[in-house]
Design a protein around this motif. Structure first.
Motif, PDB file in Angstrom:
ATOM      1  N   PRO A 292       0.815  -1.225   0.000  1.00 50.90           N
ATOM      2  CA  PRO A 292       0.000   0.000   0.000  1.00 50.90           C
ATOM      3  C   PRO A 292       0.842   1.265   0.000  1.00 50.90           C
ATOM      4  CG  PRO A 292      -0.116  -1.119   2.126  1.00 50.90           C
ATOM      5  CD  PRO A 292       0.564  -2.065   1.186  1.00 50.90           C
TER       6      PRO A 292
ATOM      7  N   MET B 123      -7.040   5.188  -3.360  1.00 50.94           N
ATOM      8  CA  MET B 123      -6.446   3.883  -3.076  1.00 50.94           C
ATOM      9  C   MET B 123      -5.067   4.115  -2.465  1.00 50.94           C
ATOM     10  SD  MET B 123      -5.727   1.013  -6.025  1.00 50.94           S
ATOM     11  CE  MET B 123      -4.792  -0.477  -5.743  1.00 50.94           C
ATOM     12  N   PRO B 124      -4.690   3.388  -1.406  1.00 50.05           N
ATOM     13  CA  PRO B 124      -5.261   2.149  -0.874  1.00 50.05           C
ATOM     14  C   PRO B 124      -6.486   2.369   0.015  1.00 50.05           C
ATOM     15  CG  PRO B 124      -3.339   2.762   0.389  1.00 50.05           C
ATOM     16  CD  PRO B 124      -3.432   3.747  -0.746  1.00 50.05           C
TER      17      PRO B 124
ATOM     18  N   ARG C 295      -9.086   1.719   3.132  1.00 51.95           N
ATOM     19  CA  ARG C 295      -8.864   1.570   4.572  1.00 51.95           C
ATOM     20  C   ARG C 295     -10.113   1.011   5.241  1.00 51.95           C
ATOM     21  NH1 ARG C 295      -4.278   4.657   6.313  1.00 51.95           N
ATOM     22  NH2 ARG C 295      -3.378   5.843   4.559  1.00 51.95           N
TER      23      ARG C 295
ATOM     24  N   TYR D 149      -4.947   0.010   6.438  1.00 46.45           N
ATOM     25  CA  TYR D 149      -5.055  -0.434   5.063  1.00 46.45           C
ATOM     26  C   TYR D 149      -5.840  -1.741   4.995  1.00 46.45           C
ATOM     27  CZ  TYR D 149      -1.387   3.005   4.103  1.00 46.45           C
ATOM     28  OH  TYR D 149      -0.660   4.157   4.001  1.00 46.45           O
ATOM     29  N   ASN D 150      -6.664  -1.857   3.962  1.00 41.66           N
ATOM     30  CA  ASN D 150      -7.532  -3.027   3.845  1.00 41.66           C
ATOM     31  C   ASN D 150      -7.459  -3.570   2.422  1.00 41.66           C
ATOM     32  OD1 ASN D 150      -9.453  -4.980   4.142  1.00 41.66           O
ATOM     33  ND2 ASN D 150     -11.196  -3.584   4.334  1.00 41.66           N
ATOM     34  N   GLN D 151      -6.951  -4.812   2.267  1.00 43.38           N
ATOM     35  CA  GLN D 151      -6.838  -5.415   0.945  1.00 43.38           C
ATOM     36  C   GLN D 151      -8.203  -5.729   0.338  1.00 43.38           C
ATOM     37  OE1 GLN D 151      -4.094  -8.654   0.386  1.00 43.38           O
ATOM     38  NE2 GLN D 151      -2.733  -7.986   2.047  1.00 43.38           N
TER      39      GLN D 151
ATOM     40  N   ARG E 253     -12.786  -9.046  -3.797  1.00 44.69           N
ATOM     41  CA  ARG E 253     -12.389  -7.966  -4.692  1.00 44.69           C
ATOM     42  C   ARG E 253     -12.923  -8.112  -6.122  1.00 44.69           C
ATOM     43  NH1 ARG E 253      -7.376  -8.997  -2.148  1.00 44.69           N
ATOM     44  NH2 ARG E 253      -6.514  -9.782  -4.111  1.00 44.69           N
TER      45      ARG E 253
ATOM     46  N   TYR F 121      -6.272  -3.691  -2.090  1.00 47.51           N
ATOM     47  CA  TYR F 121      -6.427  -2.309  -1.635  1.00 47.51           C
ATOM     48  C   TYR F 121      -7.266  -1.453  -2.609  1.00 47.51           C
ATOM     49  CZ  TYR F 121      -2.461  -3.982   1.088  1.00 47.51           C
ATOM     50  OH  TYR F 121      -1.655  -4.735   1.878  1.00 47.51           O
ATOM     51  N   TYR F 122      -7.934  -2.091  -3.576  1.00 50.49           N
ATOM     52  CA  TYR F 122      -8.721  -1.324  -4.552  1.00 50.49           C
ATOM     53  C   TYR F 122     -10.013  -0.792  -3.921  1.00 50.49           C
ATOM     54  CZ  TYR F 122     -11.241   0.036  -8.777  1.00 50.49           C
ATOM     55  OH  TYR F 122     -11.910   0.759  -9.720  1.00 50.49           O
ATOM     56  N   CYS F 123     -10.443   0.379  -4.395  1.00 49.52           N
ATOM     57  CA  CYS F 123     -11.715   0.971  -3.982  1.00 49.52           C
ATOM     58  C   CYS F 123     -12.142   1.977  -5.055  1.00 49.52           C
ATOM     59  CB  CYS F 123     -11.600   1.665  -2.624  1.00 49.52           C
ATOM     60  SG  CYS F 123     -10.379   3.014  -2.607  1.00 49.52           S
TER      61      CYS F 123
ATOM     62  N   GLN G 234     -15.202  -2.081  -1.741  1.00 59.02           N
ATOM     63  CA  GLN G 234     -14.819  -0.997  -0.838  1.00 59.02           C
ATOM     64  C   GLN G 234     -15.050   0.364  -1.503  1.00 59.02           C
ATOM     65  OE1 GLN G 234     -11.361  -2.213   1.948  1.00 59.02           O
ATOM     66  NE2 GLN G 234     -10.670  -2.955  -0.046  1.00 59.02           N
TER      67      GLN G 234
END
Length: 852
Positions: A30, A65-66, A68, A74-76, A80, A86-88, A96
């Motif tokens: 991240p 990104m990353p 949270r 940080y949140n993977q 997904r 870590y995408y959003c 996310q």
């Protein structure tokens, strides 16, 4: 994955997804994700989209990104859907959320740029190709303007060989832009993806001009980006309408979301025609109307609030070319839903309303809808689908009306204008966006479980230019507002039951080649829905659907949800002739909803007003064209008095004001309509007075009076009114001779008896004599016993009486035989009292005679 870099040149293949990092590592770190702080700066690049065809999307965008978690770590991400760790983004693709700014979403037919969610997609091929050649490389520059550290504007410029095309993002609300300030100040990750699907799923981006092409094969060739550069933002151009204020030089532009209101002239504004030339002044936009068709009601000059401009010219009307929010996935990437844009829609009777949806445009009080469109009404112009902001219309006891143009909406198409109990609820009563919405927006529900969730539905209109129908759908009782089953078929009424009622052409009562008005009234009685009435109007003509096939118990089950409020949904869809036959066959045949048969529709002049508070209150109306009180509502006090009123079914008779009147029971709300219909049929032209509610006096209806409504009744009994022929007179002659003989004999006998007895004063009581009225009543009422001192009058047996007077309708209290005529002028000679059982029986007998 799916691309390669060579110096400043980046090549991407279909289904590619790339991120910019600060260092090369084996795993996604991240801290290694590059953060671009572009507030007050510009980013430019050159792009080659010559091989990126319809239904494909090369996306160049910023995200925070990353991602949270709720604690700030940080949140993977746990699900997904093919996105990197870590995408959003702003549509929760990958599970996310985070802010997003789409600098470019494009192919060689369309280009759009969107800070979520403000800008109207600029994907019209004609507008783009007029400045650029899409199959040749061009430059893209996006400036992010700031003022005192706040994001105040965004401008995207496309340049090619000395030509340019500018997207000024004028529809972005300044407050919303400011909310992106923190994310841009902290830095945002640059993400570049290349994806696409079928034509229908990508229509939000490029249809029109694209049609049936899919993002496959040679249509999904390589894309090239190069010369990516970050620089200082340009100066904010001064090309907008402006006005001076006490705070210095401020630039104002029109705000299409603002609601029009009436401007009251001050000073000599009216005398100098100031409104015609005012334009935008002092923070308001002014519009001269001439007093007719005003968007702000009956007013000569309308105004609405303007907004501070980040740069550019006056904002256009809001236009949609994208589908509503929906998230679908592929093996390689997740398709990102488009932004949600809300535009102000003027609805009279509603303080403020904003429409959001797809494939159409709104300007003032007119909504233009294209095929495969869907719109929902909101109370605020927030940028996401918030369940609390979905407008809930409480229409019980009210009327909703609008004008619709279906001239280009052909067979197998359906323009639907309907109410649903949206937002949907889960079993705990919480708003439920749904898990398998089948293309419907979040929180959608209806009576057919389209989108996966049930709720009550009232179809005010499902129509094309050949058929119109309206349908109510009840549901089983809800638990915590969560429904488990509804009546799919519903209680419907359609114009197809009357062949000349509705269709394209002057031979129809409602000619759908021209706009017409729809008015739907939801009638209530003691807070319960008791009726629905739909009226189509056009140039003095009308068609009415009373929905009388819906029983009261069925309607009552919709009362609670109508009282709580229902969402207004407008959609335009269709299919093949066979799949849409339920709505329009006949008269439609083999045509499908496509091409020129599926042209745009327009809904305008929406209004909500009071009405229908009393449903079908039954009243007794004088219903005899020869009566001076024809069309008069009988006083309540008369109807309640059994001495003055008697009825049999819907027919009645009453006495008040010294005269007898024949009545009919009708719904109060339909009295004027019934009389107007009679007048339109040419049955009379006399007038009566105005309506009132005085309980102790007649209440007249202010319409023209038709004079021969009872012609059919008179014709039925015409033999009773024909003159007696000579051959029919001999029974009367015999009776007359016998009666005369008896009277002469009786008089002679009385004379002889009186002469034969001495007159002894004090011992004889003179015979008691009846009054004239009592004598008249005695003659009119054979069942009444006569005075013991009166001589017995000969009586004709009932059978003989009917034979003797076969052509006379008996009129109690009248003077001998009379034709059927009842009016204020036909006063009774010594009217009888109506309080006895015999008098009431007399009224009933009269009604029974008429019925026979």
């Amino acid at each position: 994955d799916g691309g390669n870099a060579d110096g400043d040149r980046l090549t991407l293949r279909h289904n590619a997804g790339l991120s910019v990092l600060t260092s090369c590592e084996q795993d996604w770190k991240p801290d290694a994700i590059a953060q671009f702080k572009l507030l007050g700066k510009a980013i430019t690049f050159t792009v080659d989209l010559s091989n990126v065809g319809c239904a494909c999307n090369l996306a160049f965008y910023l995200i925070s990104m990353p991602a949270r978690d709720s604690s700030g770590k940080y949140n993977q991400g746990s699900d997904r859907q093919g996105q990197p760790p870590y995408y959003c983004d702003a549509n929760m693709v990958g599970g996310q959320w985070c802010p997003e700014i789409d600098i470019m979403e494009a192919n060689n037919h369309a280009f759009q740029s969107t800070p979520h969610s403000c800008e109207t997609p600029m994907n019209e091929a004609q507008a783009l190709s007029s400045a650029l050649t899409p199959h040749v490389t061009f430059d893209v520059r996006t400036d992010f303007f700031q003022n005192d550290g706040m994001l105040t504007g965004m401008r995207t410029t496309l340049s090619q060989e000395g030509r340019s095309f500018v997207l000024k993002h004028l529809t972005c609300d300044a407050d919303y832009l400011a909310k992106l300030t923190d994310a841009m100040s902290d830095g945002m990750s640059l993400r570049i993806t290349y994806w696409g699907r079928s034509a229908s799923t990508m229509a939000w981006l490029d249809a029109p001009p694209c049609h049936s092409e899919a993002c496959t094969g040679s249509n999904a060739g390589e894309a090239v980006l190069r010369n990516i550069t970050v620089s200082k933002a340009a100066d904010l151009p001064d090309d907008s309408t402006s006005t001076e204020s006490g705070e210095g030089h401020q630039k104002w532009i029109a705000d299409p979301w603002a609601k029009w209101e009436c401007h009251h002239y001050v000073g000599n504004q009216q005398a100098t025609n100031w409104c015609k030339r005012a334009g935008i002044e002092g923070g308001f936009e002014y519009k001269y109307t001439g007093g007719e068709g005003a968007q702000c009601g009956p007013c000569w000059c309308c105004k609405r609030k303007a907004k501070l401009a980040p740069g550019g010219a006056t904002a256009p009307a809001v236009t949609w070319n994208s589908p509503e929010p929906a998230v679908t996935t592929t093996m390689a990437v997740t398709t990102k839903p488009p932004p949600l844009t809300k535009g102000a829609l003027d609805i009279r009777g509603v303080d403020s309303s904003y429409v959001a949806g797809t494939a159409g445009s709104v300007e003032g009080g007119a909504l233009t809808i294209r095929h495969n469109a869907g719109f929902t009404i909101f109370t605020e112009r927030a940028q996401t689908w918030e369940p609390d902001n979905i407008e809930e219309f409480k229409l019980l006891g009210k009327i909703i009306s609008y004008t619709v143009d279906l001239s280009k909406v052909g067979c197998a198409c359906n323009l639907a204008f309907y109410l649903i109990a949206m937002p949907a609820r889960d079993m705990q009563g919480e708003p439920s966006p749904g898990t398998n919405r089948q293309g419907q927006p979040p929180y959608y529900c209806d009576a057919n479980m389209v989108g996966g969730q049930w709720c009550p539905e009232i179809d005010i209109m499902e129509a094309n230019n050949h058929a119109f129908q309206a349908t109510l759908h009840r549901c089983d009782p809800a638990v915590h507002k969560h429904y488990t089953y509804c009546d799919r078929g519903g209680c419907e009424q359609t114009t197809r039951t009357k062949s000349d009622a509705y269709g394209p052409g002057s031979q129809y009562n409602i000619d759908t080649t021209h706009p017409f008005e729809v008015e739907t009234e939801f009638l209530k009685n003691d807070g319960v829905l008791s009726g629905m009435r739909t009226v189509l109007r056009q140039e003095g003509r009308h068609e009415t659907m009373e929905h009388s096939n819906c029983n009261k118990a069925y309607l009552a089950k919709l009362s609670a949800v109508m009282s709580a409020g229902m969402s207004l949904r407008i959609t335009y869809w269709g299919g093949e002739a066979q799949t849409m036959a339920w709505m329009d066959v006949p008269p439609c045949g083999g045509a499908g909803c496509q091409g020129s048969n599926a042209g745009p529709a327009v809904i305008s002049n929406l209004e909500i007003k009071r009405g229908g508070s009393v449903d079908r209150e039954l009243v007794w109306v004088v219903w005899d064209p020869k009566d001076d009180l024809y069309g008069t509502i009988a006083p309540r006090s008369v109807v309640a008095d059994t001495d003055k009123f008697a009825s049999m079914g819907v027919e009645g008779i009453a006495t008040w004001d010294g005269a007898r009147h024949f009545l009919r029971q009708l719904p109060r709300s339909s009295v004027m309509t019934r009389l107007k219909e009679a007048m339109a049929a040419g049955r009379g032209a006399e007038t009566v007075t105005t309506d009132c509610d005085d309980p102790d006096s007649p209440c007249d209806v202010s319409v023209r009076r038709e004079s021969s409504y009872f012609n059919s009744l008179l014709a039925k009994y015409s033999p009773l009114a024909t003159p007696l022929s000579a051959s029919d007179m001999w029974p009367l002659h015999i009776l007359l001779l016998l009666g005369t003989a008896l009277l002469v004999g009786g008089a002679a006998l009385l004379f002889v008896r009186r002469r034969s007895k001495p007159n002894r004063a004090g011992n004889v009581t003179p015979p008691k004599r009846e009054s004239g009225s009592q004598a008249a009543f005695a003659r009119a009422s054979p069942s009444r016993p006569t005075s013991s001192s009166s001589p017995a009058m000969p009586k004709t047996p009932p059978q003989q009486e009917s034979q003797a007077l076969p052509k006379v309708l008996p009129m109690p209290g009248g003077e001998g035989p009379s034709p059927m005529r009842r009016s204020r002028s036909s006063q009774m000679m010594s009217p009888p009292r109506m309080g006895t059982a015999s008098s009431r029986q007399e009224l009933l007998s009269l009604l029974e005679s008429a019925a026979e």
